[in-house]
Enzyme design. Sequence first.
Site, PDB file in Angstrom:
ATOM      1  N   GLY A  29       0.828  -1.207   0.000  1.00  0.00           N
ATOM      2  CA  GLY A  29       0.000   0.000   0.000  1.00  0.00           C
ATOM      3  C   GLY A  29       0.862   1.256   0.000  1.00  0.00           C
ATOM      4  N   ARG A  53       0.904  -4.808  -6.089  1.00  0.00           N
ATOM      5  CA  ARG A  53       0.908  -6.088  -5.376  1.00  0.00           C
ATOM      6  C   ARG A  53       1.175  -7.126  -6.464  1.00  0.00           C
ATOM      7  NH1 ARG A  53      -0.870  -4.505  -0.103  1.00  0.00           N
ATOM      8  NH2 ARG A  53      -2.322  -2.781  -0.254  1.00  0.00           N
ATOM      9  N   ASP A  91       4.866  -5.394   5.930  1.00  0.00           N
ATOM     10  CA  ASP A  91       5.396  -6.719   6.266  1.00  0.00           C
ATOM     11  C   ASP A  91       5.432  -7.666   5.069  1.00  0.00           C
ATOM     12  OD1 ASP A  91       2.519  -6.916   6.473  1.00  0.00           O
ATOM     13  OD2 ASP A  91       2.853  -8.899   7.326  1.00  0.00           O
ATOM     14  N   THR A  96       4.016   2.183   5.761  1.00  0.00           N
ATOM     15  CA  THR A  96       2.616   1.738   5.757  1.00  0.00           C
ATOM     16  C   THR A  96       1.855   2.613   6.741  1.00  0.00           C
ATOM     17  OG1 THR A  96       1.129  -0.026   6.514  1.00  0.00           O
ATOM     18  CG2 THR A  96       3.362  -0.136   7.343  1.00  0.00           C
ATOM     19  N   ASP A 121      -0.439   1.798   8.620  1.00  0.00           N
ATOM     20  CA  ASP A 121      -1.001   1.019   9.742  1.00  0.00           C
ATOM     21  C   ASP A 121      -0.206   1.096  11.045  1.00  0.00           C
ATOM     22  OD1 ASP A 121      -3.079   0.216   8.189  1.00  0.00           O
ATOM     23  OD2 ASP A 121      -2.133  -1.645   7.561  1.00  0.00           O
ATOM     24  N   ASP A 178       2.199  -0.770  12.214  1.00  0.00           N
ATOM     25  CA  ASP A 178       2.098  -2.091  12.834  1.00  0.00           C
ATOM     26  C   ASP A 178       3.380  -2.913  12.673  1.00  0.00           C
ATOM     27  OD1 ASP A 178       1.977  -2.465  10.129  1.00  0.00           O
ATOM     28  OD2 ASP A 178       0.179  -3.699  10.139  1.00  0.00           O
ATOM     29  N   ARG A 222      -7.548  -2.808   9.266  1.00  0.00           N
ATOM     30  CA  ARG A 222      -8.185  -4.136   9.229  1.00  0.00           C
ATOM     31  C   ARG A 222      -7.790  -4.946  10.466  1.00  0.00           C
ATOM     32  NH1 ARG A 222      -6.878  -5.593   3.648  1.00  0.00           N
ATOM     33  NH2 ARG A 222      -7.813  -3.602   3.188  1.00  0.00           N
ATOM     34  N   LYS A 251     -25.344  16.182  25.619  1.00  0.00           N
ATOM     35  CA  LYS A 251     -24.409  16.242  24.477  1.00  0.00           C
ATOM     36  C   LYS A 251     -25.217  16.616  23.238  1.00  0.00           C
ATOM     37  CE  LYS A 251     -20.686  13.033  25.696  1.00  0.00           C
ATOM     38  NZ  LYS A 251     -19.361  13.434  25.228  1.00  0.00           N
TER      39      LYS A 251
HETATM   40  P1  ATP Z   1       0.714  -2.860   3.453  1.00  0.00           P
HETATM   41  O1  ATP Z   1       1.018  -3.101   4.925  1.00  0.00           O
HETATM   42  O2  ATP Z   1       0.530  -1.419   3.157  1.00  0.00           O
HETATM   43  O3  ATP Z   1      -0.380  -3.734   2.913  1.00  0.00           O
HETATM   44  P2  ATP Z   1       2.641  -4.737   2.456  1.00  0.00           P
HETATM   45  O4  ATP Z   1       4.064  -4.580   2.066  1.00  0.00           O
HETATM   46  O5  ATP Z   1       2.363  -5.616   3.641  1.00  0.00           O
HETATM   47  O6  ATP Z   1       2.066  -3.275   2.651  1.00  0.00           O
HETATM   48  P3  ATP Z   1       1.545  -6.743   0.659  1.00  0.00           P
HETATM   49  O7  ATP Z   1       0.588  -6.628  -0.475  1.00  0.00           O
HETATM   50  O8  ATP Z   1       1.243  -7.701   1.752  1.00  0.00           O
HETATM   51  O9  ATP Z   1       1.787  -5.260   1.211  1.00  0.00           O
HETATM   52  O10 ATP Z   1       2.970  -7.159   0.061  1.00  0.00           O
HETATM   53  C1  ATP Z   1       3.528  -6.454  -1.036  1.00  0.00           C
HETATM   54  C2  ATP Z   1       4.112  -7.421  -2.024  1.00  0.00           C
HETATM   55  O11 ATP Z   1       5.168  -8.167  -1.402  1.00  0.00           O
HETATM   56  C3  ATP Z   1       3.145  -8.491  -2.527  1.00  0.00           C
HETATM   57  O12 ATP Z   1       2.320  -8.029  -3.569  1.00  0.00           O
HETATM   58  C4  ATP Z   1       4.113  -9.565  -3.016  1.00  0.00           C
HETATM   59  O13 ATP Z   1       4.631  -9.254  -4.290  1.00  0.00           O
HETATM   60  C5  ATP Z   1       5.250  -9.462  -1.973  1.00  0.00           C
HETATM   61  N1  ATP Z   1       5.016 -10.489  -0.944  1.00  0.00           N
HETATM   62  C6  ATP Z   1       4.139 -10.448   0.085  1.00  0.00           C
HETATM   63  N2  ATP Z   1       4.154 -11.595   0.778  1.00  0.00           N
HETATM   64  C7  ATP Z   1       5.061 -12.407   0.173  1.00  0.00           C
HETATM   65  C8  ATP Z   1       5.519 -13.730   0.395  1.00  0.00           C
HETATM   66  N3  ATP Z   1       5.058 -14.478   1.395  1.00  0.00           N
HETATM   67  N4  ATP Z   1       6.463 -14.228  -0.447  1.00  0.00           N
HETATM   68  C9  ATP Z   1       6.954 -13.484  -1.454  1.00  0.00           C
HETATM   69  N5  ATP Z   1       6.548 -12.235  -1.724  1.00  0.00           N
HETATM   70  C10 ATP Z   1       5.616 -11.699  -0.935  1.00  0.00           C
END
Ligand code: ATP
Length: 327
Positions: free
Chosen positions: A14, A75, A106, A129, A131, A133, A175, A217
């Site tokens: 994101g 993604r 993450d 991000t 979030d 988190d 979420r 209120k």
């Molecule tokens: P946000 O917290 O804003 O959602 P994020 O980095 O967690 O950000 P994700 O969509 O979960 O967003 O991950 C970004 C990209 O990282 C995914 O589209 C994918 O290409 C790669 N990715 C995520 N998980 C894995 C995994 N287990 N193995 C390999 N690549 C991954």
Amino acid sequence: MSSIKKIGVFTSGGDAPGMNACIRAVVRTGIFHGMEVVGIHQGYQGMIEKKFINMDARSVRNIIQLGGTVLKTARCAEFRTPEGRAKAYNNLKEEGIDALVAIGGDGTFTGAELLSREFDIPVIGVPGTIDNDLYGSDFTLGYDTATNTVLEAIDKIRDTAASHDRLFFVEVMGRDSGCIALHSGVAGGAEAILLPEKETAIDDLIMKLEEGALSNKSSSIVIIAEGDKNGGAYNVAKRVKEKFNFYDIKVTILGHLQRGGTPSSFDRVLACRLGYAAVKALVAGENRKMVGLRGNEIQLTNIEEAINNHSYKLEDDLVEMAAILSI
Ligand code: ATP
């Protein structure tokens, strides 16, 4: 002297306000250290599709104040497969990229960790991000701006709510994490805050709202994180409406406007510090680490640890305080 000659920087997952300020910091710090810097468009998708562009100090001018990400984000399902990652690595190698700075959440770090282990390429992560988190950083890029965006909306909703004696249910992002909801709710003087981490019984919520109405209120605002177990603002509003008839009830879903906008001064400074620290970490020979802010210091955490402990730790004292300050 570092053996790294060319680094790649990308944003993934994101988008979050402050990503551009971080890209600028990575590019300029890399150039300062005598490296070439390549921007990878659309995260892992761009790695697979060879969307590489050479960056120089001027290519990142006038972006420190911009929301979103000039490198775009995506993604990418293919990167989750060993074949996808092999394709990405071969493209990086062909381009001469020795090391990576990954800005994301993450999921992004999980992908970076795998790529680094499978192909022995150094990676440093920057927590980007809204979030807030990620373990290892008190704040993630974009969280402060997003919370202020929500707060601005709450203040505006309060004006109309008070003018018409209305009850508003405002749904905000989160979420799994109630961080944005809790902090914007406290700052906006919300009458109640519903969080993914806590169960809220609708009857208790109604009782609280009735107490407020009976104590004069003129309006009430309830902040609901999208991951709240009652099923979001529309569901909560519907159930409250069945038993509560003091105010006219309205729902506002803030949605994606929370992601956009010019980054706050806090997020810009954080982005500069983290981008700068990420390149310095590569120069120092670090690998598979996330740069983060702890207290007022930049610290490194193993990416694996950041991923495994990924989640926001709800501040129970703030939850308790919010309930008391909204009587
Ligand atoms: P946000 O917290 O804003 O959602 P994020 O980095 O967690 O950000 P994700 O969509 O979960 O967003 O991950 C970004 C990209 O990282 C995914 O589209 C994918 O290409 C790669 N990715 C995520 N998980 C894995 C995994 N287990 N193995 C390999 N690549 C991954």
